[in-house]
Design a protein around this motif. Structure first.
Motif, mmCIF file in Angstrom:
data_model
loop_
_atom_site.group_PDB
_atom_site.id
_atom_site.type_symbol
_atom_site.label_atom_id
_atom_site.label_comp_id
_atom_site.label_asym_id
_atom_site.label_seq_id
_atom_site.Cartn_x
_atom_site.Cartn_y
_atom_site.Cartn_z
ATOM 1 N N LEU A 1 0.817 -1.315 0.204
ATOM 2 C CA LEU A 1 -0.119 -0.091 0.148
ATOM 3 C C LEU A 1 0.861 1.270 0.099
ATOM 4 C CD1 LEU A 1 -2.944 1.321 0.281
ATOM 5 C CD2 LEU A 1 -2.422 1.389 2.716
ATOM 6 N N ALA A 2 1.833 1.367 0.794
ATOM 7 C CA ALA A 2 2.732 2.577 0.923
ATOM 8 C C ALA A 2 3.555 2.749 -0.236
ATOM 9 C CB ALA A 2 3.724 2.268 2.405
ATOM 10 N N LEU A 3 3.992 1.406 -0.869
ATOM 11 C CA LEU A 3 4.735 1.698 -2.241
ATOM 12 C C LEU A 3 3.796 2.195 -3.290
ATOM 13 C CD1 LEU A 3 6.826 -1.509 -2.102
ATOM 14 C CD2 LEU A 3 7.757 1.028 -1.929
ATOM 15 N N HIS A 4 2.626 1.862 -3.437
ATOM 16 C CA HIS A 4 1.458 2.297 -4.199
ATOM 17 C C HIS A 4 1.323 3.583 -4.003
ATOM 18 C CE1 HIS A 4 -1.953 2.642 -6.909
ATOM 19 N NE2 HIS A 4 -2.575 3.041 -5.925
ATOM 20 N N ALA A 5 1.324 4.205 -2.720
ATOM 21 C CA ALA A 5 0.994 5.719 -2.494
ATOM 22 C C ALA A 5 2.189 6.396 -2.815
ATOM 23 C CB ALA A 5 0.748 5.936 -0.972
ATOM 24 N N LEU A 6 3.314 5.854 -2.597
ATOM 25 C CA LEU A 6 4.571 6.456 -3.198
ATOM 26 C C LEU A 6 4.651 6.819 -4.537
ATOM 27 C CD1 LEU A 6 7.267 7.717 -2.070
ATOM 28 C CD2 LEU A 6 8.323 5.567 -2.234
ATOM 29 N N ASP A 7 4.028 5.644 -5.265
ATOM 30 C CA ASP A 7 4.246 5.996 -6.857
ATOM 31 C C ASP A 7 3.091 6.965 -7.117
ATOM 32 O OD1 ASP A 7 4.524 4.908 -9.559
ATOM 33 O OD2 ASP A 7 2.508 4.485 -9.111
ATOM 34 N N GLU A 8 1.974 7.016 -6.497
ATOM 35 C CA GLU A 8 1.052 7.928 -6.703
ATOM 36 C C GLU A 8 1.547 9.276 -6.474
ATOM 37 O OE1 GLU A 8 -2.215 8.187 -7.790
ATOM 38 O OE2 GLU A 8 -1.978 6.181 -8.393
ATOM 39 N N VAL A 9 2.281 9.621 -5.491
ATOM 40 C CA VAL A 9 2.486 10.994 -5.032
ATOM 41 C C VAL A 9 3.826 11.264 -5.936
ATOM 42 C CG1 VAL A 9 1.605 10.906 -2.717
ATOM 43 C CG2 VAL A 9 3.878 10.326 -3.083
ATOM 44 N N ALA A 10 4.512 10.596 -6.385
ATOM 45 C CA ALA A 10 5.684 10.946 -6.915
ATOM 46 C C ALA A 10 5.268 11.090 -8.389
ATOM 47 C CB ALA A 10 6.736 9.850 -6.974
ATOM 48 N N HIS A 11 4.525 10.443 -9.038
ATOM 49 C CA HIS A 11 4.442 10.708 -10.447
ATOM 50 C C HIS A 11 3.099 11.859 -10.552
ATOM 51 C CE1 HIS A 11 0.609 8.166 -10.766
ATOM 52 N NE2 HIS A 11 0.351 8.993 -11.552
ATOM 53 N N HIS A 12 2.270 12.112 -9.735
ATOM 54 C CA HIS A 12 1.492 13.125 -9.866
ATOM 55 C C HIS A 12 2.325 14.440 -9.273
ATOM 56 C CE1 HIS A 12 -2.301 11.379 -11.002
ATOM 57 N NE2 HIS A 12 -2.021 10.621 -10.194
ATOM 58 N N GLY B 1 4.719 19.670 -11.085
ATOM 59 C CA GLY B 1 6.090 20.441 -11.558
ATOM 60 C C GLY B 1 5.989 20.862 -13.018
ATOM 61 N N LEU B 2 5.567 19.960 -13.683
ATOM 62 C CA LEU B 2 5.483 20.166 -15.388
ATOM 63 C C LEU B 2 4.344 21.248 -15.696
ATOM 64 C CD1 LEU B 2 6.104 19.787 -18.283
ATOM 65 C CD2 LEU B 2 4.636 17.754 -18.195
ATOM 66 N N MET B 3 3.304 21.091 -14.982
ATOM 67 C CA MET B 3 2.016 21.992 -15.256
ATOM 68 C C MET B 3 2.426 23.364 -14.791
ATOM 69 S SD MET B 3 -0.412 20.515 -16.425
ATOM 70 C CE MET B 3 -1.859 21.648 -15.902
ATOM 71 N N ARG B 4 3.383 23.700 -13.635
ATOM 72 C CA ARG B 4 3.972 24.809 -13.383
ATOM 73 C C ARG B 4 4.772 25.144 -14.447
ATOM 74 N NH1 ARG B 4 5.232 26.289 -7.494
ATOM 75 N NH2 ARG B 4 4.762 28.493 -8.429
ATOM 76 N N ASP B 5 5.567 24.552 -14.776
ATOM 77 C CA ASP B 5 6.762 24.909 -15.986
ATOM 78 C C ASP B 5 5.893 25.480 -17.276
ATOM 79 O OD1 ASP B 5 8.975 24.215 -14.394
ATOM 80 O OD2 ASP B 5 9.015 22.367 -15.397
ATOM 81 N N LEU B 6 4.889 24.597 -17.633
ATOM 82 C CA LEU B 6 4.104 25.046 -18.968
ATOM 83 C C LEU B 6 3.390 26.234 -18.619
ATOM 84 C CD1 LEU B 6 2.876 21.525 -19.967
ATOM 85 C CD2 LEU B 6 4.766 22.743 -21.224
#
Length: 184
Positions: free
Chosen positions: A157-168, A173-178
């Motif tokens: 569960l924690a690794l899934h959460a980590l994947d979610e928070v890292a990729h989103h 960050g990309l949205m801010r750059d754009l």
């Protein structure tokens, strides 16, 4: 957690790296960036008739199979990280959960969105920390039966959460750059 809980320690250190990177990218976030819609089909956080802001639903595969998924605003991604994922995991997989109200409600302004995401992050991480390695590595059991994840560990569960928070977080960050490069 004790000093003899190396898995929990490593996991929490990784969460802290991701948290630091994500929240550094949110420093100075304006309301205009938070709600910026770079495409016509954006999902976001919108005010209802009652004046409460709620996240748009985005059911997977809701459009034609060849249609791209809608673009989401920074506000929606922050709601997804905070309320949908981290708060949702606390609600569904831990005991003694406070009443969070409507998980689709989310602040309509940037600084309150950042605060809400910080609170959801802290709640989730504190629950993971309290488990320690033995419980972290064991199946979640009965509490996770309604989700079909009773045999999965809290580490999964924690690794899934980590994947979610890292990729989103990276997408934020990309949205801010754009946003900055389009003259916002």
């Amino acid at each position: 957690m004790t000093s003899h809980d190396p898995v929990t320690k490593d996991l929490l250190e990784t969460f802290e790296v991701v948290r630091s990177r994500t929240f550094a990218r949110l420093e100075g976030l304006t309301d205009a960036e938070y709600q910026w819609q770079p495409a016509a089909d954006c999902v976001t956080v919108r005010p209802t008739e009652e004046g409460v802001f709620r996240a748009d639903s985005r059911p997977p595969g809701s459009g034609p199979s060849d249609a791209p998924e809608p673009v989401s605003t920074i506000a929606w991604r922050m709601w997804h990280i905070g309320a949908f994922c981290l708060r949702g995991y606390v609600i569904n997989f831990f005991e003694h959960v406070p009443d969070f109200g409507d998980r689709y409600e989310w602040p309509g302004i940037a600084n309150l969105g950042v605060l809400a995401m910080e609170e959801d992050w802290a709640r989730f991480v504190s629950r993971i920390e309290a488990l320690g390695d033995e419980r972290l590595l064991a199946p979640m059991g009965k509490i996770a039966e309604p989700t079909g994840m009773a045999d999965a560990s809290y580490l999964a569960l924690a690794l899934h959460a980590l994947d979610e928070v890292a990729h989103h977080g990276g997408e934020i960050g990309l949205m801010r750059d754009l946003y900055l490069r389009q003259g916002g």
